[in-house]
Design an enzyme around this catalytic site. Structure first.
Site, PDB file in Angstrom:
ATOM      1  N   GLU A   1      26.058  61.392  48.340  1.00 42.43           N
ATOM      2  CA  GLU A   1      27.463  61.038  48.142  1.00 42.43           C
ATOM      3  C   GLU A   1      27.562  59.542  47.866  1.00 42.43           C
ATOM      4  OE1 GLU A   1      27.753  63.416  52.211  1.00 42.43           O
ATOM      5  OE2 GLU A   1      29.594  62.331  51.778  1.00 42.43           O
TER       6      GLU A   1
ATOM      7  N   LYS B   1      28.478  55.978  48.437  1.00 37.81           N
ATOM      8  CA  LYS B   1      28.806  55.373  49.722  1.00 37.81           C
ATOM      9  C   LYS B   1      29.955  54.399  49.516  1.00 37.81           C
ATOM     10  CE  LYS B   1      26.559  53.395  53.705  1.00 37.81           C
ATOM     11  NZ  LYS B   1      27.614  52.375  53.805  1.00 37.81           N
TER      12      LYS B   1
ATOM     13  N   ASP C   1      32.550  51.580  50.214  1.00 41.34           N
ATOM     14  CA  ASP C   1      32.548  50.350  50.996  1.00 41.34           C
ATOM     15  C   ASP C   1      33.916  50.194  51.653  1.00 41.34           C
ATOM     16  OD1 ASP C   1      31.578  46.919  50.257  1.00 41.34           O
ATOM     17  OD2 ASP C   1      31.476  48.122  52.063  1.00 41.34           O
TER      18      ASP C   1
ATOM     19  N   TYR D   1      34.045  62.930  55.032  1.00 36.72           N
ATOM     20  CA  TYR D   1      32.770  63.524  54.644  1.00 36.72           C
ATOM     21  C   TYR D   1      31.964  64.134  55.775  1.00 36.72           C
ATOM     22  CZ  TYR D   1      31.663  58.652  55.742  1.00 36.72           C
ATOM     23  OH  TYR D   1      31.586  57.429  56.335  1.00 36.72           O
TER      24      TYR D   1
ATOM     25  N   LYS E   1      21.031  51.667  49.374  1.00 36.48           N
ATOM     26  CA  LYS E   1      21.939  50.614  48.921  1.00 36.48           C
ATOM     27  C   LYS E   1      21.642  50.165  47.496  1.00 36.48           C
ATOM     28  CE  LYS E   1      24.435  49.737  52.634  1.00 36.48           C
ATOM     29  NZ  LYS E   1      24.757  48.428  53.131  1.00 36.48           N
TER      30      LYS E   1
ATOM     31  N   CYS F   1      29.185  24.017  13.706  1.00 41.38           N
ATOM     32  CA  CYS F   1      28.469  25.255  14.004  1.00 41.38           C
ATOM     33  C   CYS F   1      26.995  24.909  14.214  1.00 41.38           C
ATOM     34  CB  CYS F   1      28.618  26.242  12.855  1.00 41.38           C
ATOM     35  SG  CYS F   1      27.560  27.687  13.023  1.00 41.38           S
TER      36      CYS F   1
ATOM     37  N   CYS G   1      25.024  26.605  11.025  1.00 36.43           N
ATOM     38  CA  CYS G   1      25.197  26.207   9.622  1.00 36.43           C
ATOM     39  C   CYS G   1      25.866  24.842   9.477  1.00 36.43           C
ATOM     40  CB  CYS G   1      25.999  27.262   8.866  1.00 36.43           C
ATOM     41  SG  CYS G   1      27.725  27.314   9.373  1.00 36.43           S
TER      42      CYS G   1
ATOM     43  N   CYS H   1      33.267  29.660  13.721  1.00 39.47           N
ATOM     44  CA  CYS H   1      32.661  29.070  12.540  1.00 39.47           C
ATOM     45  C   CYS H   1      33.318  29.743  11.342  1.00 39.47           C
ATOM     46  CB  CYS H   1      31.156  29.330  12.529  1.00 39.47           C
ATOM     47  SG  CYS H   1      30.423  28.958  10.927  1.00 39.47           S
TER      48      CYS H   1
ATOM     49  N   CYS I   1      27.626  31.742   6.992  1.00 32.06           N
ATOM     50  CA  CYS I   1      26.857  31.256   8.135  1.00 32.06           C
ATOM     51  C   CYS I   1      25.754  32.253   8.479  1.00 32.06           C
ATOM     52  CB  CYS I   1      27.791  31.077   9.326  1.00 32.06           C
ATOM     53  SG  CYS I   1      26.945  30.657  10.838  1.00 32.06           S
TER      54      CYS I   1
HETATM   55 ZN   LIG Z   1      28.123  28.749  11.173  1.00 32.41          ZN
END
Ligand SMILES: [Zn+2]
Length: 698
Positions: A115, A117, A119, A224, A322, A416, A419, A434, A439
């Site tokens: 099952e 678990k 928290d 459960y 866990k 960029c 490029c 860019c 590019c």
């Molecule tokens: Zn570029």
């Protein structure tokens, strides 16, 4: 109404209300009546109870919220010690556990119930003759606190069970992620302390003296266990006299009694299956509406549980497997920027490699400059990083205490990095881009996208081949890929004759394409798989000149060029008129098809020989049984690849969804269907197997 009549009416109202509450809260089903209708029933009930106060009983749905406690919570002694589970953290631990317990039941086959678990906060609920009498926290396992007054406000906790049994059950009170966020938001507004996580929030809400506060916080439960199945067997009256043999039967029985049971449990026959289930839950853990921290694994057979017994602290027949920690700390060695397919420039933290959530991480996204500012992150900082599922990790916090003064600020480059074009940022956006369509970074990522599985699906054309093709100047646009010759490929590294033949064949095959896939492959901003498909369907046919036929949706098949031209001619309003396309997406499409570089590319692609797959037209020309129906796939299919099955659905006029919702008409379950299957069942969506699916699409 006299008292006798009122009594009868009250009885019926309570039954009706608890019936709908059970459907809605415990089974999580969409009910036929709305919340307003349920409220109307409650209102009538409380009105009658006001007129006849001596008919009020503690199990009435009107009595969930009682009076405020004064002083502190009362201590209670549990009837039986509440054990917690031993933790294991990896597969080795799981295998060791298996070895230990197998020795305790030699030559017997052991199966397990796994099952998720939750928290949350463990609670123990006590019922007498089917009526809620007490809720207690786990405390130290022997003595807990009485929290009946708050827990009874939680709507998934039944005040009256479906059978008049004496029973003590255990489970988890938790707060959904959504409610947790909402709570913290309102705490912040009121300038009150924030809760660290949903578990703390749930615990804090249950341990309130004032039940009205708890009622306001949308807590939920999963029940459960029941430590006394033998008592059900012998004392619970004739209709519960069936002996229970397993944990999985207990879960089903709890559900029948009216408790909310997590539907995502699974019976596994061996460690291998547990491992598979563990991995699938781990992968999906962020999709659940609540926090899960692992799996609870229990030996299914109660008889075997008895034989295995307990140690002083924990039962031998169960463990908590866990999940690995999802947060960790590391050092930011550098901050660089990456250019994506659409030109978006993303700052990325280069980390000292560290293991988190079971994998080694050396990069974390910083999203954009606003995020960098918010975090106050500098190069050289020690940070907390977090990994959620398979997505790229994020930096969540800078630990400023570790600063030495040598840390450097990050500055977004003006150009960029690939490029050297000047970057731009529209005022309405947070992302730098860019603008250079040529590019290299954008080009490369566009090409990879174009040939990818969900687009043209060119088998065998991976990233490394694309890189080499660009390097050798053989390819700059997607159209170039389609005109590659065998000789070109033989120039590439490690490319033998046969491999070249195969790739050329794959390229030829990809030239007949579903229009939706083609449009997706173009990489239009905001246009995903489904949107591309919607758009495609709207332009496949040239509407018939005869009004009657046109109204019936008939028309002539368009060529790719005609289809593209018709998109080009669509104004923003035309695009937004397509159901499922919003204004942002419409703008993305509109801009793409007005750009002259894109139009050039499109005409090159047409020239390269791309054609619309004739299967596409069947959608438009004939109504199939699945026209307009939405499908969802889960589990692995034997006869089809997943993408192929999706194509078939689309080709027949159906739609494909990726998540379970009321919108879905059919869930197609292959082998080992996942949680989607169960959820679909709960929502009452029709689930079919591969055979039925094949029949439907025939
Ligand atoms: Zn570029």
């Amino acid at each position: 109404m006299n008292k006798q009549e009122a009594k009868k009416r009250i009885q019926k109202l309570r039954e009706e209300i608890s019936h709908w509450n059970y459907q809605y809260f415990a089974l999580n089903q969409k009910t036929d009546i709305t919340e307003a209708a349920r409220d109307a029933l409650k209102k009538e009930l409380s009105e009658l109870e006001r007129q006849f106060p001596d008919l009020v009983t503690p199990d009435s749905p009107t009595q969930r919220i009682g009076s405020v406690l004064s002083g502190e919570l009362k201590k209670v002694r549990h009837a039986k010690k509440i054990y917690s589970l031993a933790d294991i953290f990896n597969l080795e631990g799981l295998k060791d556990w298996e070895k230990r317990i197998e020795k305790l039941v030699p030559r017997e086959k052991v199966s397990y119930v796994c099952e998720p678990k939750i928290d949350g906060l463990h609670i123990v609920l006590t019922y007498k003759k089917g009526k809620f009498v007490r809720a207690a926290t786990r405390g130290n396992g022997v003595i807990g606190e009485d929290v009946s007054h708050t827990v009874r406000t939680i709507e998934s906790v039944p005040l009256k069970l479906k059978k008049e049994v004496d029973i003590e059950v255990g489970g988890e009170v938790f707060m959904s992620k959504k409610s947790f966020e909402k709570l913290n938001k309102s705490q912040k507004k009121k300038d009150q302390t924030l809760f660290a996580n949903p578990r703390n929030a749930a615990a804090g809400s249950v341990r309130q003296l004032d039940p009205r506060i708890t009622a306001d916080r949308n807590l939920d439960t999963f029940i459960y266990n029941s430590d006394e199945p033998d008592r059900w067997e012998h004392k619970a009256g004739h209709d519960l006299s069936v002996a229970l043999f397993s944990q999985s039967e207990i879960l089903e029985r709890l559900k029948e009694l009216g408790f909310k049971v997590n539907p995502h449990y699974k019976v596994c026959r061996n460690i291998q299956e547990i491992k598979g289930f563990y991995n699938s839950v781990k992968k999906k853990r962020n999709d659940y509406g609540y926090e899960i921290d692992g799996l609870a694994i229990k030996v299914d057979s109660l008889e075997q549980q008895d034989k295995m017994g307990r140690t002083a602290k924990t039962p031998r027949w169960a463990v908590a497997f866990k999940f690995p920690a999802e947060q960790t700390t590391t050092v930011v060695e550098d901050i660089i920027v990456q250019v994506g397919r659409t030109g978006a420039v993303t700052p990325v933290a280069v980390l000292k490699p560290v293991s988190v959530a079971g994998s080694t991480v050396s990069r974390a996204t910083l999203h954009n400059q606003d995020e960098i500012k918010r975090l106050g992150i500098k190069i050289g900082d020690t940070v907390v990083i977090q990994k959620a599922g398979d997505v790229i990790p994020e930096v969540v916090k800078v630990l400023e205490r570790f600063r030495t003064g040598k840390e450097r600020k990050f500055k977004m480059p003006k150009l960029c990095p690939v490029c050297e074009t000047k970057l731009v940022k529209p005022p309405s956006e947070v992302v730098f881009r860019c603008p250079n369509k040529k590019c290299f970074a954008q080009q490369r990522n566009s090409l990879i996208h174009f040939v990818s599985k969900k687009a043209l699906n060119i088998d065998g054309m991976g990233k490394s081949i694309i890189d080499q093709l660009i390097e050798k100047d053989l390819v700059t646009t997607p159209a170039d890929i389609l005109t590659l010759k065998k000789g070109d490929l033989l120039e590439l590294e490690h490319f033998a004759d046969k491999a070249a033949d195969n790739l050329i064949k794959a390229i030829e095959k990809a030239k007949r394409v579903h229009l939706g896939r083609f449009l997706f492959g173009l990489g239009v901003r905001y246009v995903g798989e489904e949107t591309a498909d919607l758009l495609a369907r709207n332009v496949l046919l040239e509407p018939s000149p005869t009004p009657r036929l046109r109204r019936a949706g008939r028309g002539r098949n368009r060529t790719l060029k005609e289809a593209i031209d018709s998109i080009k001619k669509m104004g923003l309003e035309d695009l937004e008129a397509i159901e499922g396309i919003g204004d942002k997406v419409a703008l993305g499409i509109h801009q793409y098809f007005q750009d002259k570089n894109h139009l050039k590319l499109l005409s090159q692609l047409i020239k390269a020989g791309i054609k619309i797959d004739s299967l596409d037209f069947e959608v438009a020309t004939q109504k199939s049984r699945i026209t307009g129906k939405t499908f969802l796939f889960t589990g692995s299919l034997k006869k089809f690849a997943r993408d192929q099955a999706k194509d078939l659905v689309r080709a027949k006029g159906g739609r494909v969804a990726s998540a379970v919702s009321k919108r879905v008409d059919y869930v197609v379950a292959g082998e080992k269907p996942g949680g989607k299957f169960k959820k679909a069942r709960e929502l009452g969506i029709k689930t079919i197997g591969e055979k039925e699916f094949k029949k439907l699409i025939r």
